[in-house]
Enzyme design. Structure first.
Site: not given
Length: 355
Positions: A141, A188, A221, A245, A249
């Site tokens: 971001y 990851k 994942d 983020d 959610d």
């Protein structure tokens, strides 16, 4: 105690839920004998309309000198032009960056009164209590981005430094020690060089400084699957900006609604920023339908983390439990039957705090 709050109502349902948090904080001040001052400032789309800037200088300066900042929400279709020079969300990102708020705390708690509101099975979510630490000022971001001159290729860079990783892990690990003593780091590392650095740094910090805390690493994942298949297995989770983020959610479905989840953005010396994790919900703005409980619980986090008023924070959290025990529901958490509006829910919580 004397304390100052800056309220940033923002866009959409932001002004409605922020007004309710303001109401509850005034009752807290009255009941516990504090003197709270409140100052309202623009941010987001409304600030673009009025000042041409999603974060006016006056807003930033007011936040710098406040004890705590409470935000409603920013954004909406009015400002969704992809060719716009700036967007409402840029104001929030800039505020976090300029205040040095690098740690986003997002508690995900399955309230026993709302187990039927979740789309997941009761036996999966009962007793869930997870605290996410999302790194907030680095990652993709905030990395360099570009668009080729012909508009055919876009680039966004995910970037983290060793000090950025160290400081978020050093904040998450003590929190785990004070809870169930388990920390999960999400990355990851099988694909991303950034995640390989994250994994090495986090492992070193945990081994050298927090050897007593149970520590595990999960690929993002896999974490996305585990979060809905075995959420009770997790206590404190630390991860980067993008992964945090998305995962939080997703985790909002455990308690059944984004309208139940508060968050706190913290740094080392600056005032904390407290907000619900939901968006501006322009489709219900001004209709007295928004759930204000996440913003009320965010205000409780402000009392605890920025002002050190734990008893007052617990009074607010207990008041929320009381109104839920009484069967009050806003539309988003009403499994069936009647529901109340934003203002009525706020009145009920304020009354419970007062009593």
């Amino acid at each position: 105690m004397k304390a100052s709050f800056v309220l940033l109502p923002g866009d959409g349902i932001g002004p409605e839920v922020t007004a309710v948090a303001h109401q509850v904080l005034r009752v807290v001040a009255s009941r516990f004998g504090h003197e709270f001052e409140f100052d309202h400032h623009p941010i987001g789309g409304n600030a673009i309309d009025d000042f041409g800037d999603p974060l006016p200088t006056s807003t930033l300066e007011a936040c710098r000198v406040a004890d705590a900042v409470i935000l409603g929400a920013v954004g909406g279709p009015k400002w969704d032009d992809p060719d716009a020079k700036t967007r409402p969300e840029a104001g929030l990102l800039s505020l976090r960056k300029k205040l040095g708020l690098f740690a986003n705390l997002r508690p995900i708690t399955a309230h026993h009164q709302l187990l039927s509101a979740s789309p997941l099975r009761r036996d999966l979510i009962e007793g869930v209590d997870i605290l996410f630490f999302r790194e907030l000022t680095g990652g993709i971001y905030f990395g360099p981005s570009s668009l080729s001159q012909d508009g055919m290729v876009a680039t966004s860079v995910m970037e983290y430094s060793v000090p950025e990783i160290e400081r978020i892990v050093r904040m998450a690990a003590p929190a785990a020690r004070n809870r169930r003593n388990k920390l999960t780091s999400v990355d990851k590392a099988n694909v991303l060089e950034v995640s390989r650095l994250w994994r090495r740094v986090a492992a070193r910090i945990m081994e050298d400084e927090f050897p007593d805390v149970e520590y595990e690493v999960v690929l993002v994942d896999a974490m996305a699957m585990h979060l809905i298949s075995r959420p009770r297995d997790f206590d404190v989770v630390v991860t980067g900006n993008l992964f945090g983020d998305i995962l939080t959610d997703e985790g909002s479905m455990l308690p059944g609604s984004l309208g139940m989840l508060p968050s706190a953005s913290l740094g080392e010396d600056q005032p904390g920023l407290y907000e619900p994790i939901h968006g501006s919900a322009p489709d219900i703005a001004g209709k007295d339908q928004a759930n204000p409980l996440a913003t009320i619980l965010a205000a409780a986090m402000a009392l605890r983390h920025s002002l050190g008023l734990d008893a007052e924070a617990r009074a607010v959290e207990t008041a929320v439990d009381m109104v839920l025990d009484a069967g009050m529901r806003t539309r988003d958490i009403a499994a069936a039957g009647e529901f109340v509006g934003t203002a009525a829910m706020g009145d009920a919580v304020a009354g419970a705090v007062e009593s």
